[in-house]
Design a protein around this motif. Structure first.
Motif, PDB file in Angstrom:
ATOM      1  N   ILE A  13      13.153  10.526   6.525  1.00  0.00           N
ATOM      2  CA  ILE A  13      13.152   8.764   5.926  1.00  0.00           C
ATOM      3  C   ILE A  13      11.898   8.949   4.754  1.00  0.00           C
ATOM      4  O   ILE A  13      11.573   7.754   4.065  1.00  0.00           O
ATOM      5  CB  ILE A  13      14.089   7.583   6.646  1.00  0.00           C
ATOM      6  N   HIS A  14      10.582   8.531   6.300  1.00  0.00           N
ATOM      7  CA  HIS A  14       9.597   7.855   6.014  1.00  0.00           C
ATOM      8  C   HIS A  14       8.843   8.883   4.085  1.00  0.00           C
ATOM      9  O   HIS A  14       8.721   8.409   4.053  1.00  0.00           O
ATOM     10  CB  HIS A  14       8.548   8.074   6.815  1.00  0.00           C
ATOM     11  N   ALA A  17      10.833   7.716   1.557  1.00  0.00           N
ATOM     12  CA  ALA A  17      10.108   6.422   1.062  1.00  0.00           C
ATOM     13  C   ALA A  17       8.814   6.491   0.131  1.00  0.00           C
ATOM     14  O   ALA A  17       8.496   5.541  -0.240  1.00  0.00           O
ATOM     15  CB  ALA A  17      10.512   5.462   2.101  1.00  0.00           C
ATOM     16  N   HIS A  18       7.630   7.068   1.112  1.00  0.00           N
ATOM     17  CA  HIS A  18       6.749   7.673   0.753  1.00  0.00           C
ATOM     18  C   HIS A  18       6.736   7.637  -0.698  1.00  0.00           C
ATOM     19  O   HIS A  18       5.755   8.243  -1.291  1.00  0.00           O
ATOM     20  CB  HIS A  18       5.881   7.976   1.679  1.00  0.00           C
ATOM     21  N   LEU A  20       8.907   7.964  -3.345  1.00  0.00           N
ATOM     22  CA  LEU A  20       9.285   7.221  -3.933  1.00  0.00           C
ATOM     23  C   LEU A  20       7.866   6.766  -4.292  1.00  0.00           C
ATOM     24  O   LEU A  20       7.530   6.582  -5.437  1.00  0.00           O
ATOM     25  CB  LEU A  20      10.735   6.716  -3.545  1.00  0.00           C
ATOM     26  N   HIS A  21       7.204   6.099  -3.211  1.00  0.00           N
ATOM     27  CA  HIS A  21       6.668   5.253  -4.007  1.00  0.00           C
ATOM     28  C   HIS A  21       5.151   5.972  -4.555  1.00  0.00           C
ATOM     29  O   HIS A  21       4.958   5.426  -5.461  1.00  0.00           O
ATOM     30  CB  HIS A  21       5.788   4.420  -2.541  1.00  0.00           C
ATOM     31  N   THR A 106       9.196  -0.226  -2.742  1.00  0.00           N
ATOM     32  CA  THR A 106       8.763   0.706  -2.157  1.00  0.00           C
ATOM     33  C   THR A 106       7.907   0.317  -1.251  1.00  0.00           C
ATOM     34  O   THR A 106       7.037   0.867  -0.313  1.00  0.00           O
ATOM     35  CB  THR A 106       8.553   2.328  -2.395  1.00  0.00           C
ATOM     36  N   LEU A 109       9.281  -1.467   1.495  1.00  0.00           N
ATOM     37  CA  LEU A 109      10.487  -0.561   2.312  1.00  0.00           C
ATOM     38  C   LEU A 109      10.096   0.686   3.455  1.00  0.00           C
ATOM     39  O   LEU A 109       9.618   0.695   4.155  1.00  0.00           O
ATOM     40  CB  LEU A 109      10.884   0.444   1.382  1.00  0.00           C
ATOM     41  N   THR A 110       8.517   0.172   2.331  1.00  0.00           N
ATOM     42  CA  THR A 110       6.887   1.848   3.712  1.00  0.00           C
ATOM     43  C   THR A 110       7.050   1.220   5.071  1.00  0.00           C
ATOM     44  O   THR A 110       7.089   1.772   6.318  1.00  0.00           O
ATOM     45  CB  THR A 110       6.172   2.502   2.497  1.00  0.00           C
ATOM     46  N   VAL A 113      10.274   1.238   7.052  1.00  0.00           N
ATOM     47  CA  VAL A 113      10.406   2.550   7.323  1.00  0.00           C
ATOM     48  C   VAL A 113       9.411   3.002   8.632  1.00  0.00           C
ATOM     49  O   VAL A 113       9.694   3.747  10.276  1.00  0.00           O
ATOM     50  CB  VAL A 113      10.407   3.520   6.973  1.00  0.00           C
TER      51      VAL A 113
END
Length: 135
Positions: A13-14, A17-18, A20-21, A106, A109-110, A113
Motif C-alpha cells: 500500500i505504501h 501511495a508513494h 501515485l504521489h 496522496t 495519504l502517504t 499509510v
C-alpha cells in the motif's frame, strides 16, 4: 505469520501511495533535487521492500526495525517537504485541479499509510521477545 502478512501488505500500500504521489510530481511537474531523488529511492522505496522481505525470515526483528525507521523518516520527509518548507513541493503551491488533486490527496495519504506502517512495526517488535527466534 500475521505480522509478516500485515507488514508486507502495508509496504505494498505504501508503494502504491508513494508511486501515485511520484506520478503527480512528474505530471505537474514538481521536480526533486538529486538528494531528494536518492533519498526517496533508497529510504522511501527500497528500504521498506527490504524490510518486508526480512519479515518473512529469521531476521524478523531487523525487518521490523527497518520498516519502523524507514516509515518514520518517510513521515518526517513528507511533513517537512509538503507542510513546512516553502517550495514548489509545499501543498499550498499546488492546485487542487488535475494532477494537483492527486498530489494533494496522496500527500495526506502517504502520511496516514506510513503512520499505520509505524504502528504495525511497533506491534511486531512488542509481539516477539528480543531473544526469541521467529521463523
Amino acid at each position: 505469520m500475521k505480522v509478516a502478512q500485515y507488514g508486507t501488505t502495508i509496504v505494498v500500500i505504501h508503494a502504491i501511495a508513494h508511486g501515485l504521489h511520484g506520478l503527480a510530481h512528474e505530471q505537474i511537474p514538481v521536480p526533486l533535487s538529486l538528494f531528494q531523488a536518492v533519498f526517496v529511492g533508497v529510504v522511501i522505496l527500497l528500504a521498506p521492500i527490504i524490510a518486508a522481505v526480512l519479515l518473512w525470515t529469521q531476521f524478523y526483528r531487523i525487518g521490523s526495525w527497518l520498516l519502523l525507521y524507514s516509515m518514520a523518516v518517510s513521515i518526517m520527509f513528507g511533513i517537512y517537504n509538503h507542510y513546512i518548507v516553502i517550495s514548489p513541493d509545499h501543498v499550498s503551491h499546488v492546485s487542487f485541479v488535475g494532477w494537483g488533486l492527486l498530489f494533494q490527496v496522496t500527500a495526506i495519504l502517504t502520511l496516514i499509510v506510513d503512520g499505520l506502517a509505524c504502528w504495525i512495526s511497533i506491534s511486531a517488535l512488542k509481539a516477539v521477545p528480543q531473544n526469541e527466534k521467529v521463523l
